[in-house]
Structures are given as C-alpha cells and as structure tokens.
Design a protein around this motif. Structure first.
Motif, mmCIF file in Angstrom:
data_model
loop_
_atom_site.group_PDB
_atom_site.id
_atom_site.type_symbol
_atom_site.label_atom_id
_atom_site.label_comp_id
_atom_site.label_asym_id
_atom_site.label_seq_id
_atom_site.Cartn_x
_atom_site.Cartn_y
_atom_site.Cartn_z
ATOM 1 N N SER A 277 6.859 2.129 -12.259
ATOM 2 C CA SER A 277 6.169 3.389 -12.552
ATOM 3 C C SER A 277 7.079 4.567 -12.869
ATOM 4 O O SER A 277 6.673 5.465 -13.581
ATOM 5 C CB SER A 277 5.231 3.753 -11.405
ATOM 6 O OG SER A 277 5.943 4.127 -10.266
ATOM 7 N N LEU B 83 0.832 -1.209 0.000
ATOM 8 C CA LEU B 83 0.000 0.000 0.000
ATOM 9 C C LEU B 83 0.862 1.253 0.000
ATOM 10 O O LEU B 83 0.605 2.206 -0.749
ATOM 11 C CB LEU B 83 -0.950 0.002 1.193
ATOM 12 C CG LEU B 83 -1.888 1.209 1.287
ATOM 13 C CD1 LEU B 83 -2.754 1.341 0.043
ATOM 14 C CD2 LEU B 83 -2.757 1.106 2.540
ATOM 15 N N PHE C 182 2.184 1.624 -3.469
ATOM 16 C CA PHE C 182 1.127 2.050 -4.385
ATOM 17 C C PHE C 182 0.913 3.562 -4.289
ATOM 18 O O PHE C 182 0.780 4.245 -5.302
ATOM 19 C CB PHE C 182 -0.191 1.337 -4.074
ATOM 20 C CG PHE C 182 -0.197 -0.146 -4.330
ATOM 21 C CD1 PHE C 182 0.745 -0.765 -5.140
ATOM 22 C CD2 PHE C 182 -1.169 -0.936 -3.747
ATOM 23 C CE1 PHE C 182 0.716 -2.130 -5.367
ATOM 24 C CE2 PHE C 182 -1.217 -2.298 -3.970
ATOM 25 C CZ PHE C 182 -0.271 -2.899 -4.782
ATOM 26 N N LEU C 183 0.890 4.058 -3.070
ATOM 27 C CA LEU C 183 0.671 5.495 -2.867
ATOM 28 C C LEU C 183 1.869 6.313 -3.350
ATOM 29 O O LEU C 183 1.704 7.327 -4.034
ATOM 30 C CB LEU C 183 0.383 5.783 -1.392
ATOM 31 C CG LEU C 183 -0.922 5.189 -0.847
ATOM 32 C CD1 LEU C 183 -0.986 5.348 0.672
ATOM 33 C CD2 LEU C 183 -2.127 5.819 -1.524
ATOM 34 N N ARG D 31 -3.544 -0.624 -12.876
ATOM 35 C CA ARG D 31 -2.131 -0.453 -12.508
ATOM 36 C C ARG D 31 -1.710 -1.500 -11.479
ATOM 37 O O ARG D 31 -0.648 -2.114 -11.606
ATOM 38 C CB ARG D 31 -1.880 0.948 -11.955
ATOM 39 C CG ARG D 31 -1.944 2.027 -13.010
ATOM 40 C CD ARG D 31 -1.707 3.400 -12.427
ATOM 41 N NE ARG D 31 -1.846 4.414 -13.462
ATOM 42 C CZ ARG D 31 -1.584 5.697 -13.281
ATOM 43 N NH1 ARG D 31 -1.168 6.134 -12.103
ATOM 44 N NH2 ARG D 31 -1.730 6.548 -14.275
ATOM 45 N N ILE D 32 -2.533 -1.696 -10.472
ATOM 46 C CA ILE D 32 -2.209 -2.672 -9.437
ATOM 47 C C ILE D 32 -2.138 -4.075 -10.033
ATOM 48 O O ILE D 32 -1.205 -4.833 -9.758
ATOM 49 C CB ILE D 32 -3.236 -2.602 -8.279
ATOM 50 C CG1 ILE D 32 -3.082 -1.265 -7.529
ATOM 51 C CG2 ILE D 32 -3.074 -3.789 -7.335
ATOM 52 C CD1 ILE D 32 -4.218 -0.965 -6.564
ATOM 53 N N ASN E 47 2.106 6.090 -7.366
ATOM 54 C CA ASN E 47 0.873 6.280 -8.153
ATOM 55 C C ASN E 47 0.394 5.010 -8.851
ATOM 56 O O ASN E 47 -0.145 5.067 -9.953
ATOM 57 C CB ASN E 47 1.035 7.426 -9.166
ATOM 58 C CG ASN E 47 1.197 8.750 -8.491
ATOM 59 O OD1 ASN E 47 0.495 9.055 -7.534
ATOM 60 N ND2 ASN E 47 2.148 9.536 -8.948
ATOM 61 N N ASN F 14 -2.286 3.390 -8.536
ATOM 62 C CA ASN F 14 -3.440 3.809 -7.758
ATOM 63 C C ASN F 14 -4.793 3.520 -8.397
ATOM 64 O O ASN F 14 -5.772 4.196 -8.110
ATOM 65 C CB ASN F 14 -3.323 5.305 -7.443
ATOM 66 C CG ASN F 14 -3.147 6.139 -8.695
ATOM 67 O OD1 ASN F 14 -3.269 5.630 -9.810
ATOM 68 N ND2 ASN F 14 -2.860 7.410 -8.513
ATOM 69 N N ASN F 15 -4.832 2.533 -9.286
ATOM 70 C CA ASN F 15 -6.136 2.096 -9.788
ATOM 71 C C ASN F 15 -6.049 0.589 -10.059
ATOM 72 O O ASN F 15 -4.952 0.019 -10.080
ATOM 73 C CB ASN F 15 -6.569 2.912 -11.026
ATOM 74 C CG ASN F 15 -5.698 2.686 -12.241
ATOM 75 O OD1 ASN F 15 -5.371 1.548 -12.589
ATOM 76 N ND2 ASN F 15 -5.316 3.766 -12.912
ATOM 77 N N ASN G 275 2.870 2.942 -15.905
ATOM 78 C CA ASN G 275 1.518 3.243 -15.439
ATOM 79 C C ASN G 275 0.571 3.566 -16.592
ATOM 80 O O ASN G 275 -0.567 3.098 -16.607
ATOM 81 C CB ASN G 275 1.525 4.397 -14.427
ATOM 82 C CG ASN G 275 1.968 3.952 -13.049
ATOM 83 O OD1 ASN G 275 1.954 2.772 -12.716
ATOM 84 N ND2 ASN G 275 2.369 4.910 -12.230
#
Length: 184
Positions: A154, A12, A15-16, A25-26, A19, A21-22, A160
């Motif tokens: 990223s 997490l 991820f933050l 992407r994940i 970015n 962050n959707n 991304n």
C-alpha cells in the motif's frame, strides 16, 4: 487459510495501519501474498532452479550464461547452488553490489511479499525502523513479514487504488517489479 486465521490479529493491525480497508484491497493483498509465499508456506525465496528453470525465469535468464545455468542449476548430478544463483541473478541491481559482495544472497526474497534487493530492504528499514539491512532474517518473523508486505503493497507500490479498481493484472505486474526501486 489457517495461516491467516492463526495470525488474524496481526493481519488486522496491518490492514488498519496501511488502509487495506475494504474487501477488494484485502482480497488483492492476500492474493499477492499467497502467490509470493507459496500459499503462506514460505518466508524465503526458493532458488532451487534447474538449468531450464533458470533459462526461463527473470532475472536469471538474462544474467546467467548457459555455462553458469548448468554449473549452478539443480541437475541429477548436483543440487542447485542457490547462493551463486542469487548472487549472479541479483548482482548490481536494486542497490546490490557485485557478485562477490554476496548482496544477491543476503538480500534475496524474504517475507510474505518476498522483498528483494538492498534498496528495498533499506526503504523498509527507513520506514519501519526494523533493521532488516543488518539482520535480513527479521523478515522471517511473521509479524514483521505481514507488516512489510502491507507496507510494500500500500505504501511502496501504492497498490490500494489499483485494488479498488479490481485491476489484478496491473497489480501483479507492478508487484513483480521488485528489482526496480520506486522513487517517491
């Protein structure tokens, strides 16, 4: 899946920070990591090749002679000489020195993304401050492995936008060009 759940706070945070962050992407990030790490079971490159495996796997197929593949590849009579496989396969590429420098082995694939080559290790060190050049095994620490993989995905490879477009083939092709340094 348990590796991801067991390290969910670290993922997490990455991820933050990067970015990722959707959902697309994940999903693409985790898919690349799963592939590169043997479904989250390996943090160091497996170089336990047979001569036939070396003949069919880049960059070893173009950098090793048939004699070298038979000498260093795993056969019924001897184990693979993974150090020589790495040193020959990665010599004079991506910031690595020649075979005798030992850089191929020193900067073999590590972490969840299997970061490879002195130039990539130096780029991550410059970005993150983690001295993975002096101590490449820092990439075996889960938190650094996750951070490095997110940076590689990223920032360094800029995947991304390809993930947003759901272009899995292009993501995989761009990710697998680890031995080519990207200029930014």
């Amino acid at each position: 899946m348990s590796f991801i759940l067991d390290n969910s706070n670290v993922f997490l945070k990455a991820f933050l920070k990067y970015n990722i962050n959707n959902p697309l992407r994940i999903a693409h990030y985790l898919a690349q990591l799963s592939h590169e790490s043997g479904n989250f079971t390996r943090l160091v490159e497996n170089l336990n090749y047979t001569p036939e495996g070396l003949a069919s796997t880049s960059p070893f197929n173009s950098r090793m002679t048939a004699v070298q593949r038979n000498l260093y590849g795993r056969t019924a009579s001897h184990p693979a000489n993974q150090i020589m496989i790495a040193n020959i396969g990665y010599a004079n590429s991506n910031g690595n020195g020649n075979v005798a420098s030992g850089d191929g082995w020193r900067f073999r694939g590590r972490g969840l993304i299997q970061l490879t080559g002195r130039a990539n290790y130096e780029a991550y060190k410059k970005y993150s401050g983690y001295d993975v050049v002096t101590n490449p095994d820092l990439l075996l620490q889960v938190g650094i492995a996750i951070d490095c993989a997110a940076w590689f995905f990223s920032v360094y490879k800029d995947l991304n936008s390809l993930a947003d477009a759901n272009l899995i083939t292009k993501i995989t092709q761009k990710n697998q060009r680890k031995n080519q340094r990207i200029s930014r």
